[in-house]
Write a protein that holds these residues in place. Structure first.
Motif, PDB file in Angstrom:
ATOM      1  N   UNK A   1       0.836  -1.212   0.000  1.00  0.00           N
ATOM      2  CA  UNK A   1       0.000   0.000   0.000  1.00  0.00           C
ATOM      3  C   UNK A   1       0.868   1.260   0.000  1.00  0.00           C
ATOM      4  N   UNK A   2       1.974   1.153  -0.726  1.00  0.00           N
ATOM      5  CA  UNK A   2       2.874   2.304  -0.903  1.00  0.00           C
ATOM      6  C   UNK A   2       2.359   3.118  -2.093  1.00  0.00           C
ATOM      7  N   UNK A   3       1.235   3.792  -1.897  1.00  0.00           N
ATOM      8  CA  UNK A   3       0.538   4.403  -3.021  1.00  0.00           C
ATOM      9  C   UNK A   3       1.287   5.568  -3.670  1.00  0.00           C
ATOM     10  N   UNK A   4       1.930   6.463  -2.927  1.00  0.00           N
ATOM     11  CA  UNK A   4       2.684   7.518  -3.612  1.00  0.00           C
ATOM     12  C   UNK A   4       3.736   6.945  -4.560  1.00  0.00           C
ATOM     13  N   UNK A   5       4.461   5.913  -4.100  1.00  0.00           N
ATOM     14  CA  UNK A   5       5.480   5.302  -4.947  1.00  0.00           C
ATOM     15  C   UNK A   5       4.850   4.571  -6.138  1.00  0.00           C
ATOM     16  N   UNK A   6       3.725   3.890  -5.894  1.00  0.00           N
ATOM     17  CA  UNK A   6       3.062   3.175  -6.981  1.00  0.00           C
ATOM     18  C   UNK A   6       2.543   4.152  -8.034  1.00  0.00           C
ATOM     19  N   UNK A   7       1.881   5.217  -7.605  1.00  0.00           N
ATOM     20  CA  UNK A   7       1.364   6.203  -8.556  1.00  0.00           C
ATOM     21  C   UNK A   7       2.504   6.817  -9.372  1.00  0.00           C
ATOM     22  N   UNK A   8       3.614   7.135  -8.699  1.00  0.00           N
ATOM     23  CA  UNK A   8       4.740   7.738  -9.417  1.00  0.00           C
ATOM     24  C   UNK A   8       5.322   6.752 -10.435  1.00  0.00           C
ATOM     25  N   UNK A   9       5.467   5.501 -10.039  1.00  0.00           N
ATOM     26  CA  UNK A   9       6.050   4.524 -10.959  1.00  0.00           C
ATOM     27  C   UNK A   9       5.128   4.292 -12.162  1.00  0.00           C
ATOM     28  N   UNK A  10       3.816   4.271 -11.916  1.00  0.00           N
ATOM     29  CA  UNK A  10       2.859   4.123 -13.021  1.00  0.00           C
ATOM     30  C   UNK A  10       3.002   5.273 -14.019  1.00  0.00           C
ATOM     31  N   UNK A  11       3.134   6.485 -13.483  1.00  0.00           N
ATOM     32  CA  UNK A  11       3.233   7.644 -14.372  1.00  0.00           C
ATOM     33  C   UNK A  11       4.558   7.641 -15.127  1.00  0.00           C
ATOM     34  N   UNK A  12       5.650   7.433 -14.418  1.00  0.00           N
ATOM     35  CA  UNK A  12       6.969   7.511 -15.057  1.00  0.00           C
ATOM     36  C   UNK A  12       7.182   6.401 -16.088  1.00  0.00           C
ATOM     37  N   UNK A  13       6.761   5.192 -15.747  1.00  0.00           N
ATOM     38  CA  UNK A  13       7.124   4.036 -16.569  1.00  0.00           C
ATOM     39  C   UNK A  13       6.050   3.620 -17.579  1.00  0.00           C
TER      40      UNK A  13
END
Length: 353
Positions: free
Chosen positions: A296-308
């Motif tokens: 549930x590391x949502x900030x990191x997940x959202x960022x990785x989804x956007x970047x990658x």
């Protein structure tokens, strides 16, 4: 009866706002697929009754009309007692059905007998639909567009709201489509309009615009969820002034956390929607998303989804639709709050006329 409704300016919009009440006499199923925006569904026969009459009509035409009229008189009587009391003798009323035939006539005869002023939409919904298609092939070309571009989460939609508050003409296509424009764009608890009703809503929006002023709009693909944009609109947008929005990743992640709170609470429901991307992004990347969702590391997940995924995908799409995008003016957004965007919006309204 009307052979042509009042029109507005050169873009020839029917002025349905002249009416105090627009009655759609078709059954509920027909109304739900598409109707004149603002029309009230008062079907002379409901879905089941319409199907029954249609079935009987194949073998006993007169018997079908007898049953249909009986149903209609009972239904109209109920509407007169429950719905029509709020409309005075001075009210202007428009009635339509599928082709402007028998269902319209039943309503009009009753209303005129009472003393209401009633018009019939000649050609009914079918004629209206032809008119909508014709208008959407030409009306969008009457306008000039300022097109906001930028990757997902950069605040384009929020900036549109601020521009509208600042007095600009804004066309929020995602709002009309009830969809945020990506595989994650479904709005919880809300259903997208049908293609036909989306067209009706879009054309009504244009009827409120002034062709002498620009329209601010977000760059969109051909489809927003399940609905498609008219070709004339897309082509006109691609000829407009593009403006690139840039926002730092921290702000973008915060926006995603606010707008996609339902996915923050249930991250695996989001990954279920993205599972078809696994062959595109690779098993290793998708496994990384799953690990972040598990934590549930949502900030990191959202960022990785956007970047990658989202950022490179958007880049390819925008270059395909707007090849000269890199020559556009760039507007940095440092504050996505209403007050921060209000300042930017007022500046943009003064800069781009």
């Amino acid at each position: 009866m009307l052979t042509g409704l009042p029109k507005l300016d050169s873009i020839q919009m029917y002025n349905f706002s002249d009416y105090d009440l627009i009655i759609d006499a078709r059954c509920q199923r027909e109304y739900e697929e598409d109707h004149i925006p603002g029309a009230v569904n008062m079907p002379v026969v409901n879905n089941d009754e319409y199907a029954e009459v249609g079935t009987l009509h194949r073998t006993d035409k007169m018997g079908a009309y007898r049953i249909g009229v009986a149903y209609s008189l009972r239904n109209i009587a109920r509407y007169l007692e429950e719905e029509m009391l709020q409309y005075s003798r001075k009210s202007r009323i428009l009635v339509y059905c599928f082709r402007g035939g028998k269902r319209s006539k039943l309503w009009i005869d009753a209303l005129e007998t009472i003393g209401y002023r009633v018009d019939k939409l000649e050609g009914g919904w079918k004629g209206y639909r032809r008119w909508v298609n014709a208008q959407l092939a030409s009306v969008p070309t009457e306008y000039h567009y300022h097109v906001l571009s930028g990757p997902t989460g950069c605040g384009k939609t929020r900036l549109l709201y601020a521009l509208e508050d600042a007095g600009a003409q804004v066309l929020d296509l995602e709002d009309i489509a009830v969809h945020r424009g990506s595989v994650l764009g479904e709005v919880p608890g809300q259903k997208q309009p049908s293609q036909k009703y989306f067209d009706s809503l879009l054309l009504r929006k244009f009827s409120a615009f002034d062709p002498k002023k620009p329209i601010w709009v977000e760059a969109e693909s051909k489809k927003i969820g399940n609905v498609q944009l008219p070709d004339a609109l897309l082509e006109s947008m691609r000829k407009g002034q593009t403006i690139v929005i840039e926002t730092d990743m921290a702000q973008r992640v915060l926006l995603w956390r606010e707008d996609y709170r339902h996915f923050e609470e249930d991250p695996f429901s989001m990954l279920e929607r993205l599972v078809f991307l696994k062959p595109l992004v690779g098993n290793k990347e998708f496994a990384a998303w799953e690990a972040l969702a598990e934590e549930k590391a949502m900030p990191q997940l959202f960022e990785q989804l956007m970047r990658n995924h989202y950022d490179p995908t958007y880049r390819r799409s925008i270059l395909r639709n707007y090849p000269e995008i890199d020559a556009s003016p760039v507007i940095p957004l440092h504050d996505l709050s209403p007050s921060g965007l209000s300042i930017v919006a007022k500046t943009l309204c003064g800069q781009f006329r």
